[in-house]
Scaffold this motif. Structure first.
Motif, PDB file in Angstrom:
ATOM      1  N   GLU A  18      14.586  45.312  -0.299  1.00 36.13           N
ATOM      2  CA  GLU A  18      14.848  44.627   0.973  1.00 36.13           C
ATOM      3  C   GLU A  18      15.946  43.582   0.839  1.00 36.13           C
ATOM      4  OE1 GLU A  18      11.289  43.127   2.714  1.00 36.13           O
ATOM      5  OE2 GLU A  18      10.261  45.040   2.623  1.00 36.13           O
ATOM      6  N   LEU A  19      16.145  43.069  -0.347  1.00 33.98           N
ATOM      7  CA  LEU A  19      17.209  42.094  -0.559  1.00 33.98           C
ATOM      8  C   LEU A  19      18.486  42.740  -1.069  1.00 33.98           C
ATOM      9  CD1 LEU A  19      18.368  39.269  -0.789  1.00 33.98           C
ATOM     10  CD2 LEU A  19      17.271  39.056  -3.013  1.00 33.98           C
ATOM     11  N   LEU A  20      18.379  43.518  -2.134  1.00 34.82           N
ATOM     12  CA  LEU A  20      19.568  44.032  -2.798  1.00 34.82           C
ATOM     13  C   LEU A  20      20.253  45.155  -2.034  1.00 34.82           C
ATOM     14  CD1 LEU A  20      18.390  43.937  -6.501  1.00 34.82           C
ATOM     15  CD2 LEU A  20      19.742  42.269  -5.260  1.00 34.82           C
ATOM     16  N   VAL A 128      24.335  38.446   1.565  1.00 34.49           N
ATOM     17  CA  VAL A 128      23.013  38.744   1.026  1.00 34.49           C
ATOM     18  C   VAL A 128      22.084  37.549   1.166  1.00 34.49           C
ATOM     19  CG1 VAL A 128      23.326  37.990  -1.368  1.00 34.49           C
ATOM     20  CG2 VAL A 128      21.864  39.937  -0.884  1.00 34.49           C
ATOM     21  N   LEU A 129      22.646  36.349   1.272  1.00 34.48           N
ATOM     22  CA  LEU A 129      21.817  35.146   1.374  1.00 34.48           C
ATOM     23  C   LEU A 129      20.999  35.141   2.664  1.00 34.48           C
ATOM     24  CD1 LEU A 129      24.328  32.474   0.019  1.00 34.48           C
ATOM     25  CD2 LEU A 129      22.449  33.597  -1.188  1.00 34.48           C
ATOM     26  N   LEU A 130      21.573  35.664   3.762  1.00 33.68           N
ATOM     27  CA  LEU A 130      20.823  35.744   5.011  1.00 33.68           C
ATOM     28  C   LEU A 130      19.630  36.679   4.864  1.00 33.68           C
ATOM     29  CD1 LEU A 130      23.732  35.921   7.614  1.00 33.68           C
ATOM     30  CD2 LEU A 130      22.286  33.948   7.053  1.00 33.68           C
ATOM     31  N   GLN A 131      19.823  37.785   4.165  1.00 33.14           N
ATOM     32  CA  GLN A 131      18.728  38.718   3.929  1.00 33.14           C
ATOM     33  C   GLN A 131      17.664  38.078   3.051  1.00 33.14           C
ATOM     34  OE1 GLN A 131      18.474  41.517   5.365  1.00 33.14           O
ATOM     35  NE2 GLN A 131      16.771  42.541   4.293  1.00 33.14           N
ATOM     36  N   LEU A 132      18.093  37.269   2.109  1.00 35.89           N
ATOM     37  CA  LEU A 132      17.157  36.579   1.231  1.00 35.89           C
ATOM     38  C   LEU A 132      16.275  35.619   2.022  1.00 35.89           C
ATOM     39  CD1 LEU A 132      16.101  35.830  -1.562  1.00 35.89           C
ATOM     40  CD2 LEU A 132      17.967  34.186  -1.747  1.00 35.89           C
ATOM     41  N   VAL A 133      16.889  34.870   2.931  1.00 36.89           N
ATOM     42  CA  VAL A 133      16.118  33.941   3.763  1.00 36.89           C
ATOM     43  C   VAL A 133      15.084  34.696   4.590  1.00 36.89           C
ATOM     44  CG1 VAL A 133      16.263  32.341   5.707  1.00 36.89           C
ATOM     45  CG2 VAL A 133      17.917  32.187   3.851  1.00 36.89           C
ATOM     46  N   ALA A 134      15.490  35.827   5.180  1.00 35.73           N
ATOM     47  CA  ALA A 134      14.568  36.620   5.991  1.00 35.73           C
ATOM     48  C   ALA A 134      13.407  37.147   5.147  1.00 35.73           C
ATOM     49  CB  ALA A 134      15.319  37.783   6.642  1.00 35.73           C
ATOM     50  N   GLU A 135      13.702  37.613   3.942  1.00 35.74           N
ATOM     51  CA  GLU A 135      12.661  38.155   3.071  1.00 35.74           C
ATOM     52  C   GLU A 135      11.676  37.074   2.623  1.00 35.74           C
ATOM     53  OE1 GLU A 135      10.408  40.594   0.429  1.00 35.74           O
ATOM     54  OE2 GLU A 135      11.482  40.842   2.321  1.00 35.74           O
ATOM     55  N   LEU A 136      12.194  35.901   2.254  1.00 36.52           N
ATOM     56  CA  LEU A 136      11.307  34.813   1.840  1.00 36.52           C
ATOM     57  C   LEU A 136      10.451  34.338   3.007  1.00 36.52           C
ATOM     58  CD1 LEU A 136      13.651  32.717  -0.483  1.00 36.52           C
ATOM     59  CD2 LEU A 136      11.918  34.382  -1.119  1.00 36.52           C
ATOM     60  N   SER A 137      11.016  34.341   4.205  1.00 34.25           N
ATOM     61  CA  SER A 137      10.252  33.963   5.388  1.00 34.25           C
ATOM     62  C   SER A 137       9.123  34.956   5.645  1.00 34.25           C
ATOM     63  CB  SER A 137      11.164  33.879   6.612  1.00 34.25           C
ATOM     64  OG  SER A 137      12.125  32.865   6.450  1.00 34.25           O
ATOM     65  N   ARG A 138       9.416  36.254   5.481  1.00 33.45           N
ATOM     66  CA  ARG A 138       8.388  37.278   5.665  1.00 33.45           C
ATOM     67  C   ARG A 138       7.249  37.096   4.669  1.00 33.45           C
ATOM     68  NH1 ARG A 138       6.519  41.550   3.489  1.00 33.45           N
ATOM     69  NH2 ARG A 138       7.959  41.455   1.738  1.00 33.45           N
TER      70      ARG A 138
END
Length: 229
Positions: A18-20, A128-138
């Motif tokens: 989901e991140l990479l 990729v940092l935006l995706q990281l924020v979304a994943e950590l929020s989930r």
């Protein structure tokens, strides 16, 4: 270091993360080349709370458990993570210590990527940092939901929720009753009684191969009733 066909397989697995997945194909290939493969047998620890966050891991095959210990020293299960997923990225990002233990539930194959390599990939492609924020929020929302269920649901509600989670889209639950009891923080005897109560009602069947969910809507009703009270 991944090579040849293994390297291609790792790069393909990274593309499903989901991140990479938001990294360019070139960046994923470079990470696949630099990563180190490792295998964990069931029960083996990947890392423990307090360990240095010197690498992140991509879970390519298998399943791991995120857990911590309560004041009495008992293991408390926080989450189960199945392939393909990334593990340990929080400590890699802030350079701090691991916040929980991660242990293999099933035989698992992982790719270890050092902190320096991971940060270089993130810095090279800021999107990729935006995706990281979304994943950590989930993940935070999922953890909050688990904690809320632990506080609000009675044994029946927690057991019904665990059965549904373990079954996923199928009707089969292969986790042992002992393991089910540990995952919901109850005794095996109480779990056994509740399961046989539901079996007699025709909601589930219990056999040598595990538990089969027959009436999922009944189990969902148990959860809804527990939350209502």
């Amino acid at each position: 270091m991944a090579q040849g066909k293994d390297q291609d397989a790792v790069a393909a697995a990274l593309a499903k993360s989901e991140l990479l997945a938001v990294l360019s194909e070139g960046a994923r290939t470079r990470l696949a080349k630099s990563g180190t493969a490792t295998t964990l047998e069931p029960g083996a620890m990947l890392f423990a709370r307090g360990d240095k966050g010197d690498a992140l891991y991509v879970l390519l095959e298998g399943e791991v458990e995120v857990r911590t210990s309560n004041e009495a020293g008992r293991d408390v299960r926080l989450a189960a993570i199945k392939a393909v997923a990334m593990l340990g990225e929080m400590a890699v990002l802030d350079g701090g210590a691991r916040s929980a233990d991660i242990c293999a539930i099933r035989r698992s194959r992982l790719l270890r990527i050092s902190r320096d390599q991971a940060l270089a990939a993130l810095e090279s492609e800021p999107k990729v940092l935006l995706q990281l924020v979304a994943e950590l929020s989930r993940r935070l929302r999922a953890a909050n939901a688990s904690l809320e269920d632990a506080q609000l649901l009675d044994l029946g509600g927690r057991l019904a929720q665990r059965l549904l989670d373990e079954a996923g889209e199928s009707s089969a639950v292969t986790v042992t009753q002992t393991e089910l009891a540990r995952r919901i923080g109850a005794s095996r005897e109480k779990v056994n009684r509740k399961l046989h109560e539901w079996a007699e009602a025709g909601w589930i069947t219990i056999g040598r191969s595990g538990i089969k969910l027959v009436a999922r809507e009944k189990l969902k009703g148990v959860i809804e009733d527990a939350r209502a009270h």
